[in-house]
Scaffold this active site. Structure first.
Site, PDB file in Angstrom:
ATOM      1  N   SER A 263       0.833  -1.191   0.000  1.00 35.09           N
ATOM      2  CA  SER A 263       0.000   0.000   0.000  1.00 35.09           C
ATOM      3  C   SER A 263       0.872   1.247   0.000  1.00 35.09           C
ATOM      4  CB  SER A 263      -0.906   0.007   1.216  1.00 35.09           C
ATOM      5  OG  SER A 263      -0.152   0.319   2.370  1.00 35.09           O
ATOM      6  N   LYS A 264       0.225   2.344  -0.257  1.00 38.02           N
ATOM      7  CA  LYS A 264       0.865   3.639  -0.325  1.00 38.02           C
ATOM      8  C   LYS A 264       1.709   3.924   0.925  1.00 38.02           C
ATOM      9  CE  LYS A 264      -0.638   8.432  -0.618  1.00 38.02           C
ATOM     10  NZ  LYS A 264      -1.760   9.339  -0.697  1.00 38.02           N
ATOM     11  N   ARG A 265       1.172   3.551   2.073  1.00 35.47           N
ATOM     12  CA  ARG A 265       1.854   3.830   3.341  1.00 35.47           C
ATOM     13  C   ARG A 265       3.188   3.111   3.484  1.00 35.47           C
ATOM     14  NH1 ARG A 265      -0.142   7.988   4.457  1.00 35.47           N
ATOM     15  NH2 ARG A 265      -2.394   8.211   4.610  1.00 35.47           N
ATOM     16  N   ASP A 266       3.290   1.904   2.885  1.00 33.79           N
ATOM     17  CA  ASP A 266       4.502   1.101   3.066  1.00 33.79           C
ATOM     18  C   ASP A 266       5.741   1.829   2.591  1.00 33.79           C
ATOM     19  OD1 ASP A 266       3.104  -1.073   4.123  1.00 33.79           O
ATOM     20  OD2 ASP A 266       2.529  -1.691   2.107  1.00 33.79           O
TER      21      ASP A 266
END
Length: 507
Positions: A263-266
């Site tokens: 995901s984007k957060r990773d």
RNA sequence: GGUCCGUUCGUCUAACGGUUAGGACGCCAGGUUUUCAUCCUGGUAAUAGGGGUUCGAUUCCCCUACGGACUACCA
């Protein structure tokens, strides 16, 4: 085989992440391999999720990656338009076709009513499904009289059109990667095909467009597998079974640590990009890093991505786009999700960077120098390149490894000073400076011989002399070979740095 | 919860019934080297568990466990 036509059909709801790029890549490779066509279709049927700039981002990302389209929203083509919001008008008639053959029906339930039903079911630990079990108790054209329906429609009442799922029927999807996947239709629900805002949902639009655009193979992410039976059913309801594309559902890209899809957060959390290009969120202003800006070469990026879920069956891992096209095959796409490994991504980039001709490296380094406001001659830049390219993983490393060629050191690494700077060092350096003064041949080899014989003749320590020289030339214990550094710096600059160091470090 | 999909070294993966289970990244060690890298050599490390089928299972079947996706008038 009929003409291969495949599509990449993203939704412009934000930046495309590397999983999406990989899906596009596999479609592209498949199309080229089979001399077919590859098209870009924008699936923007949800107007509430529109994000400005996302469509351009997608196009630019794929362009940077070297993935080329034959038809698409940005270049047109025989099946234009390629943006679903521009095709809005044509979906209604197809929805009506299903109404008319009674495989779909009008539903007048409001979102609030359905929400209440869901809550109600939930409180009884059940799941509400608009389907064969419940549809006869709801407000739709199956329960209302023909007249009532007509009145409601004429009154402009909001409605949706839902597919009518058969009661008990085994629906089989033939998947190129997973084989036969079958599901009992009573587990499906009466999905909305046509929304009250006059737009189709994904399910209707993708089937209609794939049919109209003569798509031969649908290659998409695994998240679509559960709705694939619905799509198969729709082809049947439309009478298009003979033209139904073949399906291939790609495994997911997983986060490098733990589990779950990337995901984007990773990226922010683990310090690597999950997007091809830098993206600035138009609403929050939040910036997400990109491969391009981080200093990856598109060739390395693509090579790395291609091998995440596919392999050629040989031990070759370095593959150009042409080789990927030549070797690509859906049979060799794996079934299980792949964790993304940032370390291996760097390794690929290092490989491609070192393999680049010096002229290309010079172009990359030249751009950095311009950004830094450093004026250097092309000759100097070019002579630095062979010395540093194997020492760099990412493009910015080119500067980290070479700055001292363009600007003298302003400080000296204390540890190195302590180790090598002795009272007799200035005298030694002066003798070397004299040696350089007399030296006419400033090639790396000649300098190397001259310095080494000086060391030998005077019975000095190799490590001592070389490291001291290195210290005064670059300010620390790093960089390419000393002779090579002097060769590139030239007589004047080398002598000047020796003088400066003596003045600065003194006795 | 339900449905579907998946499971080989830490990671990416090869082996489509018979291999000392191979390669790559990483890591460790050695070599090369004036530093740091590169590079070269070597090493470390895996078939989730349990049942079958079979002369023989990583490979085929079943169960369990674990993981994931889906479950919206989102795609």
């Amino acid at each position: 085989m009929k003409e291969v036509r495949v599509r990449f059909a993203p939704s412009p709801t934000g930046p495309l992440h590397i999983g999406g790029v990989r899906t596009a890549l596999y479609n592209y490779l498949f199309a080229r391999k089979h001399h077919g066509k590859f098209l870009l279709r924008i699936e923007d049927t949800d107007q509430t999720r529109f994000v400005p700039g996302a469509e351009n981002y997608i196009i630019e990302s794929l362009q940077w990656s070297g993935i080329q389209f034959d038809e698409g929203v940005h270049i047109g083509g025989p099946y234009a338009p390629y943006r679903q919001s521009d095709r809005k008008e044509m979906y209604h008639q197809y929805a009506m076709q299903l109404i008319n053959n009674e495989t779909a029906y009008y539903a007048f339930d409001t979102p609030e009513e359905l929400e209440a039903l869901r809550k109600d079911f939930e409180s009884r630990k059940e799941t509400f499904q608009y389907g064969p079990q419940t549809r006869m108790g709801l407000r739709n054209s199956l329960t209302l009289s023909e007249n009532d329906v007509k009145t409601l429609l004429e009154a402009g009442e909001h409605y949706v059109i839902r597919v009518r799922i058969p009661d008990h029927e085994t629906i089989v999807v033939q998947d190129l990667i997973r084989g036969l996947v079958s599901v009992d239709s009573h587990l499906l629900d009466d999905k909305v095909l046509y929304k009250s805002d006059g737009m189709p949902t994904y399910h209707l639009a993708n089937v209609v467009d794939d049919y109209l655009m003569k798509i031969s193979h649908v290659i998409r992410g695994e998240e679509w597998l559960p709705s694939a039976p619905l799509h198969v059913l729709l082809y049947r309801y439309f009478g298009w079974e003979a033209d139904m594309p073949e399906f291939a559902h790609l495994p997911l890209l997983l986060k490098p640590d733990g589990n779950g899809k990337l995901s984007k957060r990773d990226g922010d959390r683990l310090g690597f990009p999950v997007f091809p290009l830098r993206w600035t969120d138009p609403k929050s202003g939040e910036v997400s890093s990109g491969y391009r800006e981080s200093g990856y070469l598109p060739e390395a990026f693509i090579n790395m991505l291609a091998l995440l879920g596919w392999n050629p069956g040989t031990e070759q891992e370095i593959l150009s786009m042409d080789e990927l096209i030549e070797l690509f095959s859906i049979d060799r796409v794996g079934k299980s999700g792949s964790k993304f490994d940032p370390e291996k991504a760097k390794w690929f980039n290092h490989h491609y960077l070192s393999a680049l001709p010096d002229e290309k490296i010079a172009g990359l380094l030249g751009k950095i120098l311009i950004d830094k406001g450093i004026d250097a001659t092309p000759v100097l830049i070019l002579s630095v390149c062979p010395l540093i390219k194997e020492r760099a993983n990412l493009i910015p490393d080119l500067w980290e490894q070479s700055w001292f060629f363009f600007t003298p050191p302003v400080s000296y690494d204390e540890k190195v000073v302590q180790k090598f700077w002795k009272p007799e060092t200035p005298a030694l350096l002066n003798r070397i400076s004299d040696l350089l003064k007399k030296q006419d041949d400033f090639s790396t080899d000649a300098l190397d011989i001259a310095i080494k014989s000086f060391i030998h003749d005077n019975e000095l320590g190799m490590g001592l002399v070389m490291n001291t020289l290195r210290l005064v030339l670059v300010g620390g214990s790093f960089g390419p070979g000393v002779a090579a550094i002097i060769s590139v710096l030239g007589k004047k600059e080398a002598q000047s740095r020796i003088e400066k160091a003596i003045a600065y470090l003194g006795n």
